[in-house]
Design a protein around this motif. Structure first.
Motif, PDB file in Angstrom:
ATOM      1  N   GLY A 157      12.038  -0.590   3.216  1.00  0.00           N
ATOM      2  CA  GLY A 157      12.192  -1.911   2.277  1.00  0.00           C
ATOM      3  C   GLY A 157      13.503  -1.831   1.284  1.00  0.00           C
ATOM      4  O   GLY A 157      13.697  -0.748   1.119  1.00  0.00           O
ATOM      5  N   ASN A 158      14.090  -2.728   1.065  1.00  0.00           N
ATOM      6  CA  ASN A 158      15.067  -2.833   0.071  1.00  0.00           C
ATOM      7  C   ASN A 158      14.734  -2.815  -1.218  1.00  0.00           C
ATOM      8  O   ASN A 158      13.477  -2.588  -1.654  1.00  0.00           O
ATOM      9  CB  ASN A 158      15.997  -4.117   0.394  1.00  0.00           C
ATOM     10  N   ASP A 159      15.412  -3.018  -2.286  1.00  0.00           N
ATOM     11  CA  ASP A 159      15.219  -2.787  -3.517  1.00  0.00           C
ATOM     12  C   ASP A 159      14.214  -3.858  -4.137  1.00  0.00           C
ATOM     13  O   ASP A 159      13.248  -3.720  -5.149  1.00  0.00           O
ATOM     14  CB  ASP A 159      16.654  -3.037  -4.659  1.00  0.00           C
ATOM     15  N   LYS A 160      14.245  -4.811  -3.426  1.00  0.00           N
ATOM     16  CA  LYS A 160      13.272  -6.097  -3.933  1.00  0.00           C
ATOM     17  C   LYS A 160      11.863  -5.776  -3.634  1.00  0.00           C
ATOM     18  O   LYS A 160      10.813  -6.050  -4.052  1.00  0.00           O
ATOM     19  CB  LYS A 160      13.641  -7.599  -3.155  1.00  0.00           C
ATOM     20  N   TYR A 161      11.741  -5.285  -2.318  1.00  0.00           N
ATOM     21  CA  TYR A 161      10.044  -4.680  -1.842  1.00  0.00           C
ATOM     22  C   TYR A 161       9.874  -3.552  -2.847  1.00  0.00           C
ATOM     23  O   TYR A 161       8.724  -3.508  -3.032  1.00  0.00           O
ATOM     24  CB  TYR A 161      10.255  -4.482  -0.191  1.00  0.00           C
ATOM     25  N   LYS A 162      10.613  -2.535  -3.069  1.00  0.00           N
ATOM     26  CA  LYS A 162      10.304  -1.641  -3.764  1.00  0.00           C
ATOM     27  C   LYS A 162       9.949  -2.040  -5.299  1.00  0.00           C
ATOM     28  O   LYS A 162       9.157  -1.578  -6.003  1.00  0.00           O
ATOM     29  CB  LYS A 162      11.565  -0.624  -4.110  1.00  0.00           C
ATOM     30  N   ALA A 163      10.750  -3.130  -5.966  1.00  0.00           N
ATOM     31  CA  ALA A 163      10.072  -3.527  -7.318  1.00  0.00           C
ATOM     32  C   ALA A 163       8.871  -4.490  -7.084  1.00  0.00           C
ATOM     33  O   ALA A 163       8.025  -4.169  -8.174  1.00  0.00           O
ATOM     34  CB  ALA A 163      11.246  -4.333  -7.825  1.00  0.00           C
ATOM     35  N   LEU A 164       8.694  -4.917  -5.883  1.00  0.00           N
ATOM     36  CA  LEU A 164       7.495  -5.439  -5.806  1.00  0.00           C
ATOM     37  C   LEU A 164       6.131  -4.690  -5.796  1.00  0.00           C
ATOM     38  O   LEU A 164       5.185  -4.712  -6.521  1.00  0.00           O
ATOM     39  CB  LEU A 164       7.525  -6.489  -4.577  1.00  0.00           C
ATOM     40  N   ALA A 165       6.520  -3.599  -4.650  1.00  0.00           N
ATOM     41  CA  ALA A 165       5.247  -2.798  -4.651  1.00  0.00           C
ATOM     42  C   ALA A 165       4.923  -1.877  -5.789  1.00  0.00           C
ATOM     43  O   ALA A 165       4.041  -1.569  -6.176  1.00  0.00           O
ATOM     44  CB  ALA A 165       5.696  -1.692  -3.523  1.00  0.00           C
TER      45      ALA A 165
ATOM     46  N   THR B 195       0.864  -1.259  -0.016  1.00  0.00           N
ATOM     47  CA  THR B 195       0.093  -0.001   0.122  1.00  0.00           C
ATOM     48  C   THR B 195       0.805   1.221  -0.224  1.00  0.00           C
ATOM     49  O   THR B 195       0.423   2.286   0.205  1.00  0.00           O
ATOM     50  CB  THR B 195      -1.134  -0.054   1.086  1.00  0.00           C
ATOM     51  N   SER B 196       2.402   1.125  -0.049  1.00  0.00           N
ATOM     52  CA  SER B 196       3.129   2.204  -0.138  1.00  0.00           C
ATOM     53  C   SER B 196       3.133   2.946  -1.571  1.00  0.00           C
ATOM     54  O   SER B 196       2.799   2.127  -2.696  1.00  0.00           O
ATOM     55  CB  SER B 196       4.590   1.666  -0.008  1.00  0.00           C
ATOM     56  N   ASP B 197       3.177   4.140  -1.531  1.00  0.00           N
ATOM     57  CA  ASP B 197       3.372   4.900  -2.788  1.00  0.00           C
ATOM     58  C   ASP B 197       4.999   4.898  -3.046  1.00  0.00           C
ATOM     59  O   ASP B 197       5.719   5.534  -2.598  1.00  0.00           O
ATOM     60  CB  ASP B 197       2.923   6.351  -2.582  1.00  0.00           C
ATOM     61  N   VAL B 198       5.372   4.286  -4.015  1.00  0.00           N
ATOM     62  CA  VAL B 198       6.724   4.152  -4.447  1.00  0.00           C
ATOM     63  C   VAL B 198       7.286   5.423  -5.089  1.00  0.00           C
ATOM     64  O   VAL B 198       8.406   5.517  -4.872  1.00  0.00           O
ATOM     65  CB  VAL B 198       6.985   3.185  -5.515  1.00  0.00           C
ATOM     66  N   ASN B 199       6.482   6.231  -5.314  1.00  0.00           N
ATOM     67  CA  ASN B 199       6.974   7.504  -5.961  1.00  0.00           C
ATOM     68  C   ASN B 199       7.162   8.696  -4.597  1.00  0.00           C
ATOM     69  O   ASN B 199       7.802   9.885  -4.762  1.00  0.00           O
ATOM     70  CB  ASN B 199       5.967   8.376  -6.813  1.00  0.00           C
TER      71      ASN B 199
END
Length: 905
Positions: free
Chosen positions: A202-210, A188-192
């Protein structure tokens, strides 16, 4: 002294009681206890022969007490391999020696960490695990594809374990350590937003997932949880990263990526810089781990490529020596690579339809009525699509007409008679004929793909009948579509739409003036198709080579000289030998885990070491405590003792018992038969049955495996002189699950006495599972019980013989009768022969007759089948003892009076 008749009646009336009285005798009891306490403490055959008390006890039990002195002879007997027809014991005509050898484990299979069968099973499971992995990836992807479309709230993902696991694994995140709350906040995070939860925690993996989901802050969605592109991105990521192999799905994604990118490449350096493109090319042309620098040279230097054997790869591209694209080798985009691929898929669908339908056609009119079939046939055999149905029908049914039009091959490819029906082959085309027709269609597709890259305008295409025929066939266009109309369809979207052939127009890239654009990129359409075709064939070659290398290494590591204890098995390849070539291969420990669906997290090396030293057949043991069938099966795939040293495999039947059953089966299969073709056939059939029994028993891992196989149970019953038709699975289950020590059990009260020995022979526990508990170091439980029982019978016979030899003879004959399958057995045993000659008052002089004449004479009196019936044998022994009394007593006994009708001699 009482008569033999009376003594036999008393003893046989309650044999168990008679034997119990013998067993209660002080000397007999002491000897039996000593034997039971010490037989499995014996170290080897010399130790056994050196212990006179044990050795003489066993010799007497098997009626060999007169050979006790011959230790060297008996050592050769005990060391005989009963599975070898040429072994010492098997060559002896007296079957007592073979029975004696079978009672001990002095020639049991050599200790082995894995038998050949166990090794083959593990390797089979290891190899299959890769196919299962691919299948599972497809299953999980299909599930995700359907489930994600129904997601309306983030909770629909985090609460669904399969979906949650899928998305986490896709991005290399271990689901074990991710809480539902944490995942909810990530999704539910806004990656922007740099201050959002995923960007802060989160690390890069979580960011890519989100980034692949569209949840609002409250977990709801405005529209769909994922766009089509996001959904495909997750599925692609999963298929490319989760399976340890290149699955068909992954190959498809790689092909799509290659097709989408290769046209944008303007220089070889750009190509090599894209690791995914470079990997695709290396795989397509079997280049292994060729470096990128070497790949660059292969694609730009013909001499270098040929030197390495990669001339095919060089020819597949149009790079100049400086890495730029050779514009003189450009082709045309009458079809893009994607359009070519889509057309190939449609051609494949047309082929599948044809093959599934043609084998159901039994009349030519049914074929002509299906335009999909007629179009396919015309295309496959180079016939113009404008050929009328009437003409095609005549070609298929009239050989003269077909010859006139030059279509003999078409007529010969079908089985129609002149009246339109099919010949005695039953179908319009056999499967083989249909495959041949399909090959013709495939050849036309290959022709199309090889030509389309050279087509610069629509007129060139229209002028080639083979090309237009394929188009009409694949896209189901009417056969009478004119060339002018086809040209308009290919160049005018409005006209194509009006005719209902928008799909045909979209399958090509002709401009309104009929021209095709020059192709961009380093490959022509033909080169591109050749590359993708090569990749499709070879993408899993590397994986198969890796599997083959791992299997070869496993077999070498597991060879008899290498594995002597658990520690040898658990060593890595790097520490197990001096061979550096296998260091990067999976070691036996990892292969074993994979074969049984386990990981190092599930079973660390230290845990497996302890497991392998435990008894996997003990229901209360360490292995059983895990309550994991995978772990149990893994440990059962190896043979280590509690000391960690190798031992022999636990089998349902020992090799010695298998050999005994084989001999008995063959004897009973030819019982009573005279030499000749009938006996020869019966003997041959018996040998086949024995071989099948051995193969079948190798697969038996439980009582259920055995009882549900009628061929196996039937063999065992026949080998032991029992009629298989009298015992169904339920009855046999009652027998095998009975408690042998309980006098009131089904085995001891309802079953034939022979079953006590059979049940003892099998290494099953009361629950029907394999067990080591019945396997002794020197003598198994069943063989030990049989030895002690035989000792009691021998003692009873000996003691009775001291007062009346007739009783001893009768008891001996009754004991041996069920195993008599040949009249020669009677002739070769003085005691048995004396009983028969006494019963039928045969003259003693017959022993000097020719052996064959003796056999012919005995046939008149002895029915071997009767000797398998305990009641008939008992009746015979009562007659024998009466006759014996008559011959050896001056006064008549009551039994003799009955037999002789009240007269005396």
């Amino acid at each position: 002294m009482i008569s033999a008749s009376m003594a036999y009646n008393i003893l046989s009336g309650n044999m168990k009681q008679s034997l119990d009285r013998v067993a209660a005798q002080a000397t007999v009891k002491r000897d039996a206890e000593y034997y039971k306490d010490n037989i499995n403490k014996v170290k080897d055959v010399d130790d056994f022969l050196g212990n006179y008390r044990l050795y003489s006890y066993a010799m007497k039990a098997y009626g060999l007490d007169d050979m006790t002195y011959a230790k060297a002879f008996m050592k050769k007997v005990l060391e005989s391999d009963l599975t070898d027809a040429g072994s010492f014991a098997n060559k002896l005509t007296d079957t007592r020696y073979k029975e004696f050898a079978a009672a001990f484990n002095f020639n049991s299979p050599a200790a082995d960490a894995q038998s050949d069968a166990q090794e083959d099973d593990l390797i089979g499971l290891y190899t299959q695990s890769f196919a299962d992995e691919s299948k599972n990836a497809t299953t999980e992807t299909d599930y995700y594809s359907n489930a994600i479309d129904a997601v309306q709230d983030v909770s629909d993902i985090v609460s669904n374990s399969r979906v949650r696991t899928y998305v986490l694994k896709a991005y290399g995140i271990d689901p074990t350590y991710v809480s539902k709350d944490f995942l909810t906040q990530v999704l539910t995070s806004d990656v922007n937003d740099p201050n959002s939860f995923v960007n802060v925690n989160g690390n890069d993996k979580y960011k890519a997932l989100a980034a692949q989901f569209n949840f609002n802050a409250d977990g709801t969605v405005s529209g769909a949880a994922q766009t089509t592109a996001q959904k495909n991105a997750v599925m692609e990521q999963y298929n490319l990263t989760v399976p340890s192999i290149a699955t068909p799905a992954a190959a498809g994604y790689n092909k799509a990526y290659y097709l989408s990118k290769i046209g944008t490449i303007t220089n070889v350096s750009d190509l090599v810089a894209d690791s995914r493109l470079a990997s695709y090319i290396k795989t397509a042309f079997s280049m292994g781990d060729l470096s990128n620098a070497a790949l660059k040279l292969v694609l730009t230097d013909a001499n270098y490529a040929n030197t390495l054997g990669y001339g095919e790869a060089y020819s597949a591209f149009n790079f100049n020596a400086d890495g730029t694209i050779d514009s003189t080798a450009a082709s045309y985009n009458a079809q893009t690579s994607v359009q070519i691929d889509a057309m190939a898929d449609m051609a494949s669908a047309a082929s599948s339809y044809y093959q599934s339908k043609i084998v159901t056609i039994t009349n030519v009119d049914d074929l002509i009525a299906d335009p999909r079939l007629t179009r396919f046939i015309k295309d496959a055999y180079g016939m113009p699509q404008t050929l009328s149905d009437a003409d095609l029908k005549s070609v298929l049914t009239d050989t003269t007409y077909a010859s006139t039009l030059g279509y003999d091959n078409v007529h010969a490819a079908f089985n129609f008679l002149a009246d339109g029906t099919v010949s005695d082959k039953g179908v319009a085309q056999t499967t083989a004929q249909a495959r041949s027709t399909n090959s013709g269609a495939n050849a036309n597709l290959d022709y199309f793909q090889s030509k389309i890259g050279a087509i610069s305008n629509v007129d060139q295409l229209i002028a080639d009948q083979k090309l237009t025929s394929l188009i009409k066939s694949v896209y189901r266009m009417p056969a009478d579509t004119s060339d002018a109309d086809l040209k308009s369809i290919l160049t005018d979207p409005s006209f194509a739409s009006a005719q209902g052939f928008t799909g045909v127009n979209q399958a090509f890239s002709f401009a309104s003036d009929g021209s095709a654009a020059a192709a961009s990129g380093p490959q022509s359409a033909e080169q591109l198709m050749n590359t993708t075709d090569s990749y499709a064939v070879r993408y899993d070659d590397a994986q198969q080579e890796a599997i083959d290398a791992a299997v070869a290494n496993y077999k070498e590591r597991m060879s008899d000289d290498n594995i002597k204890k658990v520690d040898d098995f658990l060593r890595s390849n790097a520490t197990a030998d001096l061979n550096k070539k296998n260091d990067d291969l999976p070691d036996p420990y990892r292969m074993a885990l994979r074969a049984y669906g386990l990981t190092e997290q599930d079973v660390p090396r230290s845990t497996l070491c302890k497991l392998l030293k435990s008894d996997p057949y003990d229901p209360n043991g360490y292995v059983a405590s895990f309550k994991d069938e995978r772990i149990t099966n893994l440990v059962r795939a190896f043979n280590f003792g509690s000391d960690g040293k190798i031992t022999s495999e636990v089998q349902a039947l020992s090799p010695a018992v298998m050999a005994k059953y084989a001999t008995n089966y063959k004897s009973r299969a030819t019982m009573g038969m005279s030499d000749g073709s009938i006996k020869d056939k019966a003997s041959k059939d018996a040998t086949t049955a024995v071989d099948n029994f051995a193969k079948g028993m190798a697969e038996v891992k439980s009582l259920d495996d055995f009882l549900t196989n009628d061929k196996l149970t039937s063999f065992v019953l026949k080998a032991n002189g029992l009629d298989p038709t009298k015992y169904d699975e339920e009855t046999l289950r009652k027998i095998f699950t009975s408690d042998p020590s309980d006098p009131k059990s089904y085995l001891n009260t309802k079953a034939d006495s022979k079953f006590k020995e059979i049940v003892a022979d099998f290494n099953f526990d009361a629950e029907g599972d394999l067990t080591r508990a019945k396997i002794g170091a020197v003598q198994n439980v069943g063989a030990e019980d049989r030895t002690q029982q035989s000792y009691l019978q021998q003692t009873l016979e000996t003691q009775q013989g001291e007062s009346n030899d007739g009783v001893r003879l009768a008891l001996y004959f009754a004991r041996k009768a069920p195993d008599i399958t040949s009249l020669y057995t009677i002739l070769g045993d003085k005691a048995l022969f004396q009983v028969i000659t006494t019963i039928y008052s045969l003259p003693s002089g017959i022993s000097s007759m020719d052996v064959e004449k003796q056999v012919d004479l005995l046939k008149k009196f002895v029915n071997l089948d009767d000797l398998q019936d305990s009641k008939k044998v008992d009746k015979l022994m009562k007659r024998f003892t009466a006759m014996y009394d008559l011959q050896n007593s001056s006064s008549n006994s009551p039994a003799l009076t009955i037999l002789t009708g009240g007269t005396s001699s």
